[in-house]
Write an enzyme that holds these catalytic residues in place. Structure first.
Site, PDB file in Angstrom:
ATOM      1  N   ASP A 164      39.814  33.311  28.290  1.00 41.41           N
ATOM      2  CA  ASP A 164      40.550  32.165  27.779  1.00 41.41           C
ATOM      3  C   ASP A 164      41.921  32.141  28.463  1.00 41.41           C
ATOM      4  O   ASP A 164      42.565  33.181  28.593  1.00 41.41           O
ATOM      5  CB  ASP A 164      40.696  32.313  26.255  1.00 41.41           C
ATOM      6  N   ASN A 185      49.774  22.235  28.992  1.00 46.51           N
ATOM      7  CA  ASN A 185      49.496  20.805  28.813  1.00 46.51           C
ATOM      8  C   ASN A 185      50.722  20.062  28.285  1.00 46.51           C
ATOM      9  O   ASN A 185      51.055  18.970  28.754  1.00 46.51           O
ATOM     10  CB  ASN A 185      48.330  20.612  27.841  1.00 46.51           C
ATOM     11  N   ASP A 226      44.373  20.435  33.870  1.00 46.65           N
ATOM     12  CA  ASP A 226      43.082  20.375  34.557  1.00 46.65           C
ATOM     13  C   ASP A 226      43.106  21.212  35.836  1.00 46.65           C
ATOM     14  O   ASP A 226      42.130  21.906  36.163  1.00 46.65           O
ATOM     15  CB  ASP A 226      42.734  18.926  34.904  1.00 46.65           C
ATOM     16  N   GLU A 282      39.720  25.521  27.587  1.00 49.74           N
ATOM     17  CA  GLU A 282      40.160  26.518  28.575  1.00 49.74           C
ATOM     18  C   GLU A 282      39.383  27.828  28.465  1.00 49.74           C
ATOM     19  O   GLU A 282      39.830  28.865  28.948  1.00 49.74           O
ATOM     20  CB  GLU A 282      41.654  26.789  28.394  1.00 49.74           C
TER      21      GLU A 282
END
Length: 298
Positions: free
Chosen positions: A170, A178, A187, A209
């Site tokens: 993760d 973000n 992204d 993620e």
């Protein structure tokens, strides 16, 4: 294309193979329909099955039906039946049994090549549809559904007494990336991490993620070494997102297969270990020890 031919006559098999091979097709011929079915099941490269109705020990219609079941398990396969007695009943039975096409035996070269051109168009389209259904659009790796299905298939091959390990990872502080830099940068971070996950195993994006890796026939010690290498590789990444490059880290959880296990259990234990890695400092690799699993499950 890779084509499997099935007929009781070796003369017929040689004649049809002689029509196909000069056109670049790979031909594997069988007089035994059960052996042909086993070969098709084990050989993913086979795209076309051409079988006479008059085969044994599995009859032609039974072979068509069994091949169609294989094709429904997410693989492109075009089935053509042949018979020296072409009539409406034979045609209807063949199509109802899962055949895609029907030709007279022996086929003329023109008709055979035309049928195979149709088969190539259809199997190419099927391959693309399967790819789209199984692939995560952002990263190009397996999506969650396809990852879990392929992991289950691997578990069946490994069996109770085989070795297998799982890694969950993760991206640390992903929400902050973000929020501070925008979803485009988020992204880009996901894609950058994904590019580092080039390992010999089953790799998928489980959502957001989070990524999963299943390593068939590998012990936990190798999975831990793989996770450690990936952790260091991610730590060295730099992502464009502002005046200075953005650094990334990931946390990892590792679990190992045991007798009587399930994929869901294997993934759950890796998830528990991943949670431990996140809550005890991040940018770490934690393995699912028995006491850790019991503590988190309780």
């Amino acid at each position: 294309m890779h084509i499997v031919l099935v007929d009781t006559s070796r003369v017929v098999l040689k004649m049809i193979a002689a029509l196909l091979e000069p056109n670049g097709h790979t031909v594997t011929a069988f007089t035994n329909s059960a052996e042909a079915l086993a070969y098709v099941e084990d050989t993913a490269s086979v795209r076309v099955l051409i079988t006479s109705l008059e085969v044994r020990p599995l009859g032609g219609l039974e072979l068509c039906w069994s091949a169609r079941l294989l094709a429904e398990s997410n693989r492109p396969l075009y089935v053509i039946t042949m018979s020296s007695a072409r009539n409406a009943r034979n045609l209807a039975e063949a199509l109802d049994s899962g055949a895609d096409d029907f030709i007279e035996k022996p086929p003329t070269p023109e008709e055979l090549h035309a049928r195979l051109r149709a088969a190539e168009r259809l199997t190419t389209m099927q391959s693309e549809l399967i790819r789209l259904a199984e692939t995560d659009s952002l990263t190009g790796i397996l999506n969650r559904r396809a990852f879990l299905q392929k992991a289950r298939d691997a578990a069946e091959r490994v069996g109770d007494h085989g070795r297998m390990a799982a890694i969950l990872l993760d991206i640390d502080h992903f929400k902050r990336i973000n929020d501070e830099y925008g979803h485009d940068v988020g992204d880009a971070a996901i894609q950058a991490v994904c590019r580092e996950l080039a390992v010999e195993g089953i790799v998928g994006r489980l959502g957001g993620e989070e990524f999963g890796i299943v390593l068939p026939h590998r012990p936990a010690s190798e999975a831990e070494a793989t996770a450690t290498r990936l952790r260091r590789a991610v730590e060295s990444l730099r992502i464009r997102g502002g005046r200075v490059p953005i650094r990334l880290t990931c946390s990892f959880g590792v679990s190992e297969w045991f007798e009587g296990d399930t994929i869901e259990g294997l993934i759950k234990r890796a998830d528990i270990a991943l949670y431990e890695a996140k809550t005890t400092g991040r940018n770490r690799v934690v393995s699912a020890a028995a006491d850790l699993v019991l503590a988190r499950a309780g």
